[in-house]
Design an enzyme around this catalytic site. Structure first.
Site, PDB file in Angstrom:
ATOM      1  N   GLU A  33       0.863  -1.185   0.000  1.00  0.00           N
ATOM      2  CA  GLU A  33       0.000   0.000   0.000  1.00  0.00           C
ATOM      3  C   GLU A  33       0.900   1.236   0.000  1.00  0.00           C
ATOM      4  O   GLU A  33       1.629   1.475   0.967  1.00  0.00           O
ATOM      5  CB  GLU A  33      -0.926   0.001   1.222  1.00  0.00           C
ATOM      6  CG  GLU A  33      -1.764   1.262   1.381  1.00  0.00           C
ATOM      7  CD  GLU A  33      -2.517   1.666   0.116  1.00  0.00           C
ATOM      8  OE1 GLU A  33      -3.440   0.952  -0.279  1.00  0.00           O
ATOM      9  OE2 GLU A  33      -2.165   2.704  -0.511  1.00  0.00           O
ATOM     10  N   THR A  36      -2.470   5.892   2.089  1.00  0.00           N
ATOM     11  CA  THR A  36      -3.086   5.638   3.395  1.00  0.00           C
ATOM     12  C   THR A  36      -3.746   4.265   3.411  1.00  0.00           C
ATOM     13  O   THR A  36      -4.491   3.921   2.479  1.00  0.00           O
ATOM     14  CB  THR A  36      -4.148   6.727   3.687  1.00  0.00           C
ATOM     15  OG1 THR A  36      -3.578   7.988   3.374  1.00  0.00           O
ATOM     16  CG2 THR A  36      -4.571   6.707   5.138  1.00  0.00           C
ATOM     17  N   PHE A  37      -3.513   3.512   4.470  1.00  0.00           N
ATOM     18  CA  PHE A  37      -4.039   2.149   4.547  1.00  0.00           C
ATOM     19  C   PHE A  37      -5.581   2.169   4.553  1.00  0.00           C
ATOM     20  O   PHE A  37      -6.196   2.981   5.248  1.00  0.00           O
ATOM     21  CB  PHE A  37      -3.529   1.465   5.836  1.00  0.00           C
ATOM     22  CG  PHE A  37      -3.807  -0.004   5.849  1.00  0.00           C
ATOM     23  CD1 PHE A  37      -2.920  -0.909   5.280  1.00  0.00           C
ATOM     24  CD2 PHE A  37      -4.989  -0.495   6.399  1.00  0.00           C
ATOM     25  CE1 PHE A  37      -3.192  -2.271   5.267  1.00  0.00           C
ATOM     26  CE2 PHE A  37      -5.270  -1.849   6.385  1.00  0.00           C
ATOM     27  CZ  PHE A  37      -4.372  -2.741   5.819  1.00  0.00           C
ATOM     28  N   GLY A  38      -6.177   1.293   3.767  1.00  0.00           N
ATOM     29  CA  GLY A  38      -7.640   1.189   3.751  1.00  0.00           C
ATOM     30  C   GLY A  38      -8.271   1.645   2.449  1.00  0.00           C
ATOM     31  O   GLY A  38      -9.440   1.382   2.201  1.00  0.00           O
ATOM     32  N   GLY A  39      -7.489   2.367   1.617  1.00  0.00           N
ATOM     33  CA  GLY A  39      -7.971   2.710   0.280  1.00  0.00           C
ATOM     34  C   GLY A  39      -8.940   3.875   0.211  1.00  0.00           C
ATOM     35  O   GLY A  39      -9.150   4.610   1.184  1.00  0.00           O
ATOM     36  N   THR A  40      -9.559   4.025  -0.957  1.00  0.00           N
ATOM     37  CA  THR A  40     -10.370   5.202  -1.291  1.00  0.00           C
ATOM     38  C   THR A  40     -11.647   5.296  -0.462  1.00  0.00           C
ATOM     39  O   THR A  40     -11.940   6.343   0.126  1.00  0.00           O
ATOM     40  CB  THR A  40     -10.745   5.151  -2.793  1.00  0.00           C
ATOM     41  OG1 THR A  40      -9.535   5.123  -3.549  1.00  0.00           O
ATOM     42  CG2 THR A  40     -11.581   6.346  -3.205  1.00  0.00           C
ATOM     43  N   CYS A  41     -12.428   4.219  -0.427  1.00  0.00           N
ATOM     44  CA  CYS A  41     -13.754   4.274   0.198  1.00  0.00           C
ATOM     45  C   CYS A  41     -13.647   4.764   1.642  1.00  0.00           C
ATOM     46  O   CYS A  41     -14.353   5.680   2.053  1.00  0.00           O
ATOM     47  CB  CYS A  41     -14.402   2.886   0.127  1.00  0.00           C
ATOM     48  SG  CYS A  41     -15.895   2.746   1.087  1.00  0.00           S
ATOM     49  N   HIS A 444     -47.769  -0.249   6.305  1.00  0.00           N
ATOM     50  CA  HIS A 444     -48.538   0.984   6.099  1.00  0.00           C
ATOM     51  C   HIS A 444     -48.380   1.876   7.318  1.00  0.00           C
ATOM     52  O   HIS A 444     -48.436   1.382   8.436  1.00  0.00           O
ATOM     53  CB  HIS A 444     -50.016   0.646   5.893  1.00  0.00           C
ATOM     54  CG  HIS A 444     -50.866   1.863   5.706  1.00  0.00           C
ATOM     55  ND1 HIS A 444     -50.827   2.620   4.549  1.00  0.00           N
ATOM     56  CD2 HIS A 444     -51.725   2.478   6.553  1.00  0.00           C
ATOM     57  CE1 HIS A 444     -51.664   3.643   4.695  1.00  0.00           C
ATOM     58  NE2 HIS A 444     -52.218   3.580   5.890  1.00  0.00           N
TER      59      HIS A 444
HETATM   60  C1  LIG Z   1     -15.428  10.953  -3.275  1.00  0.00           C
HETATM   61  C2  LIG Z   1     -15.833   9.532  -3.586  1.00  0.00           C
HETATM   62  C3  LIG Z   1     -17.040   9.062  -3.119  1.00  0.00           C
HETATM   63  C4  LIG Z   1     -17.428   7.747  -3.401  1.00  0.00           C
HETATM   64  N1  LIG Z   1     -18.631   7.316  -2.937  1.00  0.00           N
HETATM   65  C5  LIG Z   1     -19.039   6.063  -3.219  1.00  0.00           C
HETATM   66  C6  LIG Z   1     -20.277   5.574  -2.725  1.00  0.00           C
HETATM   67  O1  LIG Z   1     -21.028   6.277  -2.040  1.00  0.00           O
HETATM   68  N2  LIG Z   1     -20.637   4.306  -3.026  1.00  0.00           N
HETATM   69  C7  LIG Z   1     -19.835   3.495  -3.786  1.00  0.00           C
HETATM   70  O2  LIG Z   1     -20.204   2.347  -4.040  1.00  0.00           O
HETATM   71  N3  LIG Z   1     -18.645   3.923  -4.267  1.00  0.00           N
HETATM   72  C8  LIG Z   1     -18.225   5.185  -3.993  1.00  0.00           C
HETATM   73  N4  LIG Z   1     -17.016   5.614  -4.457  1.00  0.00           N
HETATM   74  C9  LIG Z   1     -16.179   4.688  -5.259  1.00  0.00           C
HETATM   75  C10 LIG Z   1     -15.399   3.723  -4.345  1.00  0.00           C
HETATM   76  O3  LIG Z   1     -14.702   4.465  -3.371  1.00  0.00           O
HETATM   77  C11 LIG Z   1     -14.421   2.890  -5.163  1.00  0.00           C
HETATM   78  O4  LIG Z   1     -15.123   2.247  -6.210  1.00  0.00           O
HETATM   79  C12 LIG Z   1     -13.736   1.830  -4.322  1.00  0.00           C
HETATM   80  O5  LIG Z   1     -13.177   2.379  -3.167  1.00  0.00           O
HETATM   81  C13 LIG Z   1     -12.654   1.111  -5.143  1.00  0.00           C
HETATM   82  O6  LIG Z   1     -11.999   0.160  -4.341  1.00  0.00           O
HETATM   83  P1  LIG Z   1     -10.636  -0.523  -4.834  1.00  0.00           P
HETATM   84  O7  LIG Z   1     -10.273  -1.512  -3.784  1.00  0.00           O
HETATM   85  O8  LIG Z   1     -10.763  -0.948  -6.225  1.00  0.00           O
HETATM   86  O9  LIG Z   1      -9.579   0.657  -4.846  1.00  0.00           O
HETATM   87  P2  LIG Z   1      -9.011   1.593  -3.679  1.00  0.00           P
HETATM   88  O10 LIG Z   1      -9.860   1.573  -2.476  1.00  0.00           O
HETATM   89  O11 LIG Z   1      -8.724   2.892  -4.321  1.00  0.00           O
HETATM   90  O12 LIG Z   1      -7.658   0.868  -3.259  1.00  0.00           O
HETATM   91  C14 LIG Z   1      -6.536   0.881  -4.078  1.00  0.00           C
HETATM   92  C15 LIG Z   1      -5.326   1.125  -3.203  1.00  0.00           C
HETATM   93  O13 LIG Z   1      -4.170   0.777  -3.963  1.00  0.00           O
HETATM   94  C16 LIG Z   1      -3.128   1.667  -3.624  1.00  0.00           C
HETATM   95  N5  LIG Z   1      -2.164   1.655  -4.727  1.00  0.00           N
HETATM   96  C17 LIG Z   1      -2.337   2.120  -5.983  1.00  0.00           C
HETATM   97  N6  LIG Z   1      -1.257   1.896  -6.723  1.00  0.00           N
HETATM   98  C18 LIG Z   1      -0.383   1.245  -5.926  1.00  0.00           C
HETATM   99  C19 LIG Z   1       0.924   0.734  -6.119  1.00  0.00           C
HETATM  100  N7  LIG Z   1       1.535   0.843  -7.294  1.00  0.00           N
HETATM  101  N8  LIG Z   1       1.548   0.161  -5.064  1.00  0.00           N
HETATM  102  C20 LIG Z   1       0.950   0.055  -3.859  1.00  0.00           C
HETATM  103  N9  LIG Z   1      -0.297   0.522  -3.617  1.00  0.00           N
HETATM  104  C21 LIG Z   1      -0.951   1.099  -4.646  1.00  0.00           C
HETATM  105  C22 LIG Z   1      -3.831   2.997  -3.450  1.00  0.00           C
HETATM  106  O14 LIG Z   1      -3.050   3.859  -2.651  1.00  0.00           O
HETATM  107  C23 LIG Z   1      -5.153   2.579  -2.786  1.00  0.00           C
HETATM  108  O15 LIG Z   1      -5.079   2.679  -1.390  1.00  0.00           O
HETATM  109  C24 LIG Z   1     -16.582   6.906  -4.169  1.00  0.00           C
HETATM  110  C25 LIG Z   1     -15.340   7.382  -4.618  1.00  0.00           C
HETATM  111  C26 LIG Z   1     -14.972   8.682  -4.332  1.00  0.00           C
HETATM  112  C27 LIG Z   1     -13.627   9.176  -4.808  1.00  0.00           C
END
Ligand SMILES: Cc1cc2nc3c(=O)[nH]c(=O)nc-3n(C[C@H](O)[C@H](O)[C@H](O)COP(=O)(O)OP(=O)(O)OC[C@H]3O[C@@H](n4cnc5c(N)ncnc54)[C@H](O)[C@@H]3O)c2cc1C
Ligand SMILES: NC(=O)c1ccc[n+]([C@@H]2O[C@H](COP(=O)([O-])OP(=O)(O)OC[C@H]3O[C@@H](n4cnc5c(N)ncnc54)[C@H](O)[C@@H]3O)[C@@H](O)[C@H]2O)c1
Length: 466
Positions: A33, A36-41, A444
């Protein structure tokens, strides 16, 4: 130079983190990673945005209360308190998850960005190498940025930074008309910021069913300023904030939020150099088992999930694919296929929107107009709608007249994200519209009667139930 030989390596700690099930307890796993740990969501996506949507909704409650004979006012919006409550929770969950992974003896946490090599190998920024029997790419996506003057200025934000602002902006220009732009426009305007949304085309959320899109655009424009067919040409620093140059006209704002889509991180992991197949938009190509393709063929032991490979950039999709990949990693002899069921989504804007399946336009095209039945139920024509003095909410369902099979639902109004779930269930479990409407009690006078009435309004075969 450190090198690790592992049974499983994972790039990305978003949905990728959930692949580390008990099955791996007696095996070696590495998870990389870079941020930040835990990703986007968790850190910058679904969870913090919705934690801001709730107080914004409460502040907007003044409007609804006035319709019901209650005079209220918002005394103060304490942005720092709101922000610190939200990130006080989230940051602790992220660091708790990271600590937990660090403490597991069988898991190596590589807190760096990594790139792909040949044959399921990875190289980290400090030269550490990881060689894995199986590898999962769950590296997500990042905000796309337009190539315009001033895009690098401090007061220009993306969803990654705008929720951590020091103070609530008095004015905000939002560039974009999709999910993120519409959620933040509703959130900031609800909290009292003067929001101006710039949209290139003639509609916000234009991929929606036209009836819902038209209704939403009317409502959005009544609550904040929406400028259609408008593009920011340049951004310039001023003493008090930013000038947004539109051509002949210039807007002033404290800050700008850019939300014009998200691009998959395939370039960051070196996917093209590793010879992996990519879609035009940069996503990894995968087969029905989520195996990554190279020259059209699945690479042994290489999987992808979530935003890096999926057309739907949604957390429930990434989580579903993680469950599927977890199963396939553990059962290489009996792989399971992606169900490819219809993907629902909700947009937590104002009013809330929820969707699944075909739009009316698509359904007419696919089924033939003569085979399509459509019912749009107004929230305001149900008992709870009267209680709320609801004037704009719509719940639309579409079905095949011949079979009663539901093919889509589109909603705009309070609690749409919850109200649509019975239709999602009926579609996924293949329950026809008449059975769904009449095969159960509907409480209802709950707001859910909107859905019951919509289903009852369809012209479909009688299931024999009453
Ligand atoms: C503002 C916002 C609001 C959202 N709201 C919603 C919602 O309400 N409902 C919904 O369903 N979805 C929502 N989404 C979409 C949702 O967040 C994403 O679809 C989901 O988090 C994707 O998960 P993932 O595991 O694919 O990627 P991510 O959670 O992004 O995890 C990928 C991780 O990989 C890491 N990484 C990338 N490249 C490398 C590398 N080369 N080496 C090591 N680590 C790396 C990144 O740092 C990241 O932490 C929202 C997105 C945003 C931006
Ligand atoms: N509630 C949810 O489920 C939720 C919330 C937020 C984000 N997301 C996910 O994140 C994804 C990304 O969100 P998003 O809003 O950034 O993307 P989006 O694809 O939803 O919308 C992007 C918008 O930007 C416009 N655009 C593209 N390039 C432009 C340019 N150069 N100038 C001006 N406008 C431009 C597009 O026409 C479109 O209106 C969504 O597609 C969604 O899958 C989901």
């Amino acid at each position: 130079m450190t090198s690790h030989n592992v049974d499983l390596a994972i790039i990305g700690s978003g949905s990728g983190n959930s692949l580390i099930t008990n099955y791996w307890d007696d095996k070696k796993v590495a998870i990389a990673e870079g941020s930040t740990f835990g990703g986007t969501c968790l850190n910058v996506g679904c969870i913090p945005t919705k934690m801001f949507v709730r107080p914004a909704h409460l502040a907007r409650g003044v409007e609804e209360a006035a319709l019901l004979g209650v005079k209220m006012s918002v005394e103060n919006v304490d942005w720092p308190a709101m922000r610190d409550r939200i990130f006080g929770r989230i940051d602790a969950i992220s660091s708790g998850g990271e600590d937990y992974r660090e403490r597991l003896e069988n898991v190596e946490l590589i807190s760096q960005y990594v790139t792909l090599g040949q044959d399921n190998t990875l190289t980290a920024q400090d030269g550490t190498t990881i060689s894995a029997k199986q590898l999962v790419i769950a590296a997500g996506s990042r905000p796309s940025m337009p190539n315009i003057e001033g895009i690098e200025l401090d007061a220009v934000h993306t969803s990654d930074s705008v929720m951590r602002l020091d103070k609530l902006p008095e004015s905000l220009v939002i560039i974009g008309g999709g999910y993120i732009a519409c959620e933040f426009a509703a959130m900031f305007s609800g909290l009292g910021t003067k929001v101006t949304q710039l949209v290139r085309s003639g509609a916000l959320m234009r991929q929606l069913d036209t009836e819902i899109s038209d209704a939403y655009n009317k409502e959005a424009a009544a609550h904040w300023t929406v400028r259609y067919h408008t593009e920011a040409k340049a951004l310039r620093q001023t003493d008090s904030g930013l000038d947004v140059v539109l051509g002949d006209e210039t807007l002033s704002a404290d800050a700008v939020l850019v939300a014009i889509g998200r691009i998959p991180n395939t370039d960051k992991i070196g996917a093209e150099k590793a010879g992996l197949d990519l879609h035009q938009d940069g996503r990894l190509k995968v087969d029905e088992y989520q195996r990554v393709l190279r020259a059209g063929k699945p690479v042994t032991g290489l999987y992808a999930l979530g935003d890096i490979s999926s057309a739907a950039q949604l957390k429930h999709v990434a989580n579903y694919e993680a469950r599927l990949v977890a199963y396939n990693l553990e059962h290489p002899e009996s792989l399971r296929k992606n169900s490819n069921r219809a993907v629902p989504a909700a947009v937590f804007t104002h009013p809330e929107i929820a969707i699944i399946g075909l739009t009316e336009e698509e359904a007419r095209e696919q089924l033939g107009a003569e085979n399509l039945t459509v019912k749009t139920q107004k929230f305001g024509d149900t008992a709870y709608g009267w209680a709320m003095e609801e004037q704009t909410g719509l719940f639309k369902v579409l079905a095949d007249k011949r079979t009663g099979k539901l093919v889509g639902a589109h909603a705009m109004g309070p609690e749409s994200s919850n109200l649509i779930q019975p239709v999602i269930m009926a579609m996924n479990l293949d329950i026809d519209a008449h059975t769904a409407a009449t095969g159960q009690y509907w409480i209802h006078p709950a707001l859910m009667e909107v859905v019951e009435n919509a289903l009852l309004g369809l012209d479909v075969p009688d299931s024999g139930l009453l």
